[in-house]
Design an enzyme around this catalytic site. Structure first.
Site, short mmCIF file in Angstrom:
data_model
loop_
_atom_site.label_atom_id
_atom_site.label_comp_id
_atom_site.label_asym_id
_atom_site.label_seq_id
_atom_site.Cartn_x
_atom_site.Cartn_y
_atom_site.Cartn_z
N GLY A 131 0.87 -1.19 0.00
CA GLY A 131 0.00 0.00 0.00
C GLY A 131 0.89 1.23 0.00
O GLY A 131 2.01 1.20 -0.53
N THR B 134 6.46 -2.87 11.05
CA THR B 134 5.99 -1.55 11.49
C THR B 134 4.49 -1.44 11.21
O THR B 134 3.94 -0.33 11.22
CB THR B 134 6.70 -0.40 10.72
N ARG C 186 1.19 -3.73 12.31
CA ARG C 186 0.52 -3.89 13.61
C ARG C 186 0.99 -5.22 14.18
O ARG C 186 1.16 -6.20 13.44
CB ARG C 186 -1.00 -3.92 13.45
N GLU D 101 0.25 -4.70 22.96
CA GLU D 101 0.94 -3.51 23.50
C GLU D 101 0.24 -2.97 24.73
O GLU D 101 -0.99 -2.94 24.75
CB GLU D 101 0.99 -2.43 22.41
N HIS E 240 6.57 1.42 19.34
CA HIS E 240 5.54 1.90 18.39
C HIS E 240 5.77 3.38 18.03
O HIS E 240 4.95 4.24 18.34
CB HIS E 240 4.14 1.69 18.99
P1 NAP Z 1 -2.75 1.25 2.91
O1 NAP Z 1 -2.14 2.13 1.86
O2 NAP Z 1 -4.22 1.26 3.10
O3 NAP Z 1 -2.25 -0.24 2.67
C1 NAP Z 1 -2.85 -1.31 3.34
C2 NAP Z 1 -2.25 -2.60 2.85
O4 NAP Z 1 -2.86 -3.65 3.57
C3 NAP Z 1 -2.49 -2.86 1.37
O5 NAP Z 1 -1.36 -3.53 0.87
C4 NAP Z 1 -3.70 -3.78 1.41
O6 NAP Z 1 -3.83 -4.62 0.28
C5 NAP Z 1 -3.37 -4.60 2.63
N1 NAP Z 1 -4.56 -5.27 3.17
C6 NAP Z 1 -5.65 -4.70 3.73
N2 NAP Z 1 -6.54 -5.66 4.08
C7 NAP Z 1 -6.00 -6.84 3.71
C8 NAP Z 1 -6.43 -8.18 3.80
N3 NAP Z 1 -7.62 -8.49 4.32
N4 NAP Z 1 -5.61 -9.15 3.34
C9 NAP Z 1 -4.40 -8.85 2.80
N5 NAP Z 1 -3.94 -7.59 2.67
C10 NAP Z 1 -4.72 -6.60 3.14
O7 NAP Z 1 -2.15 1.60 4.35
P2 NAP Z 1 -0.74 2.26 4.72
O8 NAP Z 1 -0.93 3.72 4.86
O9 NAP Z 1 0.32 1.73 3.83
O10 NAP Z 1 -0.57 1.66 6.20
C11 NAP Z 1 -0.44 0.27 6.40
C12 NAP Z 1 -0.55 -0.07 7.87
O11 NAP Z 1 0.61 0.38 8.55
C13 NAP Z 1 -1.70 0.64 8.61
O12 NAP Z 1 -2.92 -0.06 8.46
C14 NAP Z 1 -1.23 0.68 10.03
O13 NAP Z 1 -1.75 -0.39 10.76
C15 NAP Z 1 0.28 0.55 9.93
N6 NAP Z 1 0.96 1.75 10.41
C16 NAP Z 1 1.77 1.66 11.50
C17 NAP Z 1 2.42 2.77 11.97
C18 NAP Z 1 3.33 2.70 13.14
O14 NAP Z 1 3.36 3.62 13.94
N7 NAP Z 1 4.11 1.64 13.28
C19 NAP Z 1 2.25 4.02 11.34
C20 NAP Z 1 1.44 4.08 10.22
C21 NAP Z 1 0.78 2.94 9.78
P3 NAP Z 1 -4.68 -4.16 -1.01
O15 NAP Z 1 -3.75 -3.32 -1.85
O16 NAP Z 1 -5.07 -5.43 -1.65
O17 NAP Z 1 -5.86 -3.37 -0.50
#
Ligand code: NAP
Length: 325
Positions: A156, A237, A239, A268, A286
């Site tokens: 994503g 990074t 969840r 957490e 985190h």
């Molecule tokens: P994004 O652009 O919405 O990307 C989400 C990704 O998850 C896409 O590759 C999506 O695949 C995949 N996905 C969603 N549901 C799925 C499922 N049921 N099965 C398989 N793959 C699935 O989100 P992003 O902005 O890159 O962020 C990604 C994640 O990083 C967030 O959801 C958050 O939990 C985490 N995060 C963590 C921190 C931290 O502080 N460590 C900070 C920011 C974000 P598709 O392309 O097929 O939809």
């Protein structure tokens, strides 16, 4: 028009607090701690909007305590803490903060790759122990990052930001994503699509970037870890629950993978106890989006989302747009 009433579960950066105080009748938890469920319920009573963090679980029962609630605005891009189906059932918009934290989170994944791959934390600990006897030809040897193979599980926004960084380090990038990119986009990004198992088997660094939901819980478990090279590192990074933490501890203890850089954990702030003492893990608390600039942008975005929905407008970052139909 009277100002909307908003309840904020925890202080956010000053610019966002000022925006909320200017545009709403703001009530907030002044202490820098997670509120109990009872405190959240008491705080959101009679409010139009709830602005919460990923540490606040929001479910149907909680939403039912305030039938007039107009929005749940999450101060995060991930919204696994919110039962979106329950909110949708009650016609309550849920919002998140996409995009503004993409680079800082990818930077953190990058920092973890270096920290674990080049043994920065172990080295720091050696020096601080006052037992370091000087440079040694075989001391704390790590793995090259430049030229290595990076495997991305999830492509994503943050996954794609990893690809950008990988280019500067001459890395080969393999990816698995639920939805395969178009051929044109794969060529443009310079990434190769493979099955999840092949990405795991061929990569020197595996970095996880999927959203957490029922399908991605324990996406990386015992079998997936066993598929990785014994020298490879796992970076998470995304969840915590995307990785089976117990299985990861076993893999780390048995040396079936080289190590792990973990920004997130299954329960957490609790960790699998063994993680605290394993030398081949780096475990920041985190911090993915934790820069002043990013957190301010997240705060403003969450505030704008909350204010818009309270005023009956479409919030810019709604995750359940069907509630507006
Ligand atoms: P994004 O652009 O919405 O990307 C989400 C990704 O998850 C896409 O590759 C999506 O695949 C995949 N996905 C969603 N549901 C799925 C499922 N049921 N099965 C398989 N793959 C699935 O989100 P992003 O902005 O890159 O962020 C990604 C994640 O990083 C967030 O959801 C958050 O939990 C985490 N995060 C963590 C921190 C931290 O502080 N460590 C900070 C920011 C974000 P598709 O392309 O097929 O939809």
């Amino acid at each position: 028009m009277s100002k909307p009433k908003i309840f904020l579960t925890r202080p956010i950066p000053p610019a966002s607090m000022e925006l909320l105080e200017r545009e709403s009748e703001l009530t907030f938890n002044p202490d820098d701690r997670v509120l109990t469920r009872e405190e959240v319920i008491a705080g959101m009573a009679g409010q139009d909007g709830l602005l919460c963090t990923l540490m606040d679980p929001v479910d149907g029962e909680l939403l039912d305590t305030n039938p007039n609630l107009k929005v749940v605005a999450n101060y995060a891009v991930g919204y696994n803490n919110i039962d979106v189906a329950a909110a949708t059932e009650r016609k309550i918009p849920v919002t998140n903060t996409p995009g503004v934290l993409t680079d800082s989170t990818a930077d953190m994944a990058w920092a973890l790759m270096f920290a674990i791959g080049r043994r920065v934390v172990e080295g720091d600990q050696l020096v601080r122990s006052r037992k370091w006897e000087g440079w040694g030809p075989m001391q704390l040897l790590g793995q090259d990052i430049t030229g290595a193979t990076l495997g991305l599980i999830g492509l994503g926004r943050i996954g794609k930001a990893m690809v950008k960084r990988a280019r500067g380090f001459d890395m080969k990038v393999l990816y698995w994503n639920r939805t395969r990119l178009s051929e044109a986009e794969e060529i443009e990004l310079g990434v190769t699509y493979l099955s999840q198992k092949e990405v795991l088997a061929q990569s020197d660094f595996v970095s996880v970037h999927v959203a957490l939901n029922a399908e991605t819980t324990h996406l990386i478990g015992e079998a997936e870890l066993a598929a990785m090279k014994p020298t490879a590192y796992l970076i998470n990074t995304a969840r915590g629950p995307v990785v089976d933490e117990k299985a990861l501890v076993k893999a780390l203890q048995q040396g079936s993978i080289g190590g792990a850089g973990l920004d997130v954990f299954e329960k957490e702030p609790e960790l699998e106890p063994e993680l605290y003492d394993l030398p081949n893990v780096v475990i920041p608390p985190h911090l993915g989006s934790a820069t002043i600039g990013t957190r301010t942008k997240m705060g403003n975005m969450a505030a704008e989302n909350c204010l818009a929905a309270c005023r009956g407008e479409r919030p810019p970052n709604i995750v359940n747009p069907e509630v507006l139909e």
